[in-house]
Design a protein around this motif. Structure first.
Motif, PDB file in Angstrom:
ATOM      1  N   THR A  77      35.898-122.334  55.723  1.00  0.00           N
ATOM      2  CA  THR A  77      34.832-123.114  55.109  1.00  0.00           C
ATOM      3  C   THR A  77      35.389-123.898  53.927  1.00  0.00           C
ATOM      4  N   SER A  78      34.684-124.932  53.544  1.00  0.00           N
ATOM      5  CA  SER A  78      35.100-125.737  52.395  1.00  0.00           C
ATOM      6  C   SER A  78      34.920-124.932  51.124  1.00  0.00           C
ATOM      7  N   PRO A  79      35.756-125.207  50.120  1.00  0.00           N
ATOM      8  CA  PRO A  79      35.591-124.489  48.856  1.00  0.00           C
ATOM      9  C   PRO A  79      34.309-124.937  48.167  1.00  0.00           C
ATOM     10  N   ASP A  80      33.710-124.057  47.413  1.00  0.00           N
ATOM     11  CA  ASP A  80      32.525-124.415  46.642  1.00  0.00           C
ATOM     12  C   ASP A  80      32.927-125.480  45.631  1.00  0.00           C
ATOM     13  N   PRO A  81      32.140-126.524  45.458  1.00  0.00           N
ATOM     14  CA  PRO A  81      32.484-127.578  44.494  1.00  0.00           C
ATOM     15  C   PRO A  81      32.729-127.055  43.077  1.00  0.00           C
ATOM     16  N   MET A  82      32.072-125.976  42.698  1.00  0.00           N
ATOM     17  CA  MET A  82      32.290-125.415  41.358  1.00  0.00           C
ATOM     18  C   MET A  82      33.724-124.890  41.194  1.00  0.00           C
ATOM     19  N   CYS A  91      35.680-117.679  39.347  1.00  0.00           N
ATOM     20  CA  CYS A  91      34.519-117.876  40.212  1.00  0.00           C
ATOM     21  C   CYS A  91      33.239-117.704  39.392  1.00  0.00           C
ATOM     22  N   PHE A  92      32.315-118.625  39.561  1.00  0.00           N
ATOM     23  CA  PHE A  92      31.040-118.555  38.844  1.00  0.00           C
ATOM     24  C   PHE A  92      30.147-117.450  39.394  1.00  0.00           C
ATOM     25  N   ALA A  93      30.390-116.988  40.633  1.00  0.00           N
ATOM     26  CA  ALA A  93      29.535-115.971  41.251  1.00  0.00           C
ATOM     27  C   ALA A  93      30.017-114.539  40.988  1.00  0.00           C
ATOM     28  N   CYS A  94      31.349-114.327  41.030  1.00  0.00           N
ATOM     29  CA  CYS A  94      31.839-112.947  40.883  1.00  0.00           C
ATOM     30  C   CYS A  94      32.823-112.758  39.732  1.00  0.00           C
ATOM     31  N   GLY A  95      33.299-113.840  39.142  1.00  0.00           N
ATOM     32  CA  GLY A  95      34.217-113.746  38.012  1.00  0.00           C
ATOM     33  C   GLY A  95      35.685-113.603  38.369  1.00  0.00           C
ATOM     34  N   SER A  96      36.013-113.572  39.672  1.00  0.00           N
ATOM     35  CA  SER A  96      37.421-113.445  40.075  1.00  0.00           C
ATOM     36  C   SER A  96      38.207-114.683  39.680  1.00  0.00           C
ATOM     37  N   LYS A  97      39.495-114.493  39.407  1.00  0.00           N
ATOM     38  CA  LYS A  97      40.380-115.617  39.087  1.00  0.00           C
ATOM     39  C   LYS A  97      40.547-116.459  40.349  1.00  0.00           C
ATOM     40  N   LEU A  98      40.383-117.782  40.201  1.00  0.00           N
ATOM     41  CA  LEU A  98      40.526-118.684  41.341  1.00  0.00           C
ATOM     42  C   LEU A  98      41.998-118.836  41.708  1.00  0.00           C
TER      43      LEU A  98
END
Length: 130
Positions: A77-82, A91-98
């Motif tokens: 899937t495409s990456p979330d624009p955020m 990550c804005f949803a879980c806080g993991s390092k991108l």
């Protein structure tokens, strides 16, 4: 962005014929098969999606690097624009390092259409090559 590469050097780095590079520069080639497209994107240090947009003459939003969350991203899937905004580090949803590089060979992520790194075969979500 000038890489200082000759057509021959770019062709070698991308794994394509030097004449193909010349045709692209002259606007005589607008469609590339996946393998040469991936090689060219890698040689230029850009994502395949960015290269596609430029070749098709579409407006390209500035994306510093292709990034994804190793916890939330669903392969294919495409990456979330955020995640792809230049300032995003977590990550804005879980806080993991991108992640913006393969954890196996440390090459930049070229595309998230596939689950595995095209350079070393390692899965982007952990695990090894399968």
């Amino acid at each position: 962005m000038s890489l200082g590469l000759s057509q021959k050097e770019l062709a070698e780095k991308a794994g394509i014929h030097p004449q193909s590079v010349g045709k692209m520069e002259r606007g005589q080639t607008t469609r590339l098969k996946q393998k040469p497209k991936s090689g060219l994107a890698h040689a230029l240090g850009i994502s395949v999606e960015y290269l596609d947009a430029v070749c098709q003459g579409r407006t390209v939003e500035e994306i510093a690097v292709l990034k994804f969350c190793p916890q939330c991203w669903v392969p294919g899937t495409s990456p979330d624009p955020m995640w792809t905004t230049p300032r995003s580090k977590h990550c804005f949803a879980c806080g993991s390092k991108l992640q913006d590089r393969c954890s196996g060979c440390h090459e930049p992520i070229a595309s998230l259409k596939f689950r595995f790194c095209p350079y070393c075969g390692k899965s982007y979500k952990g695990g090894g090559s399968e």
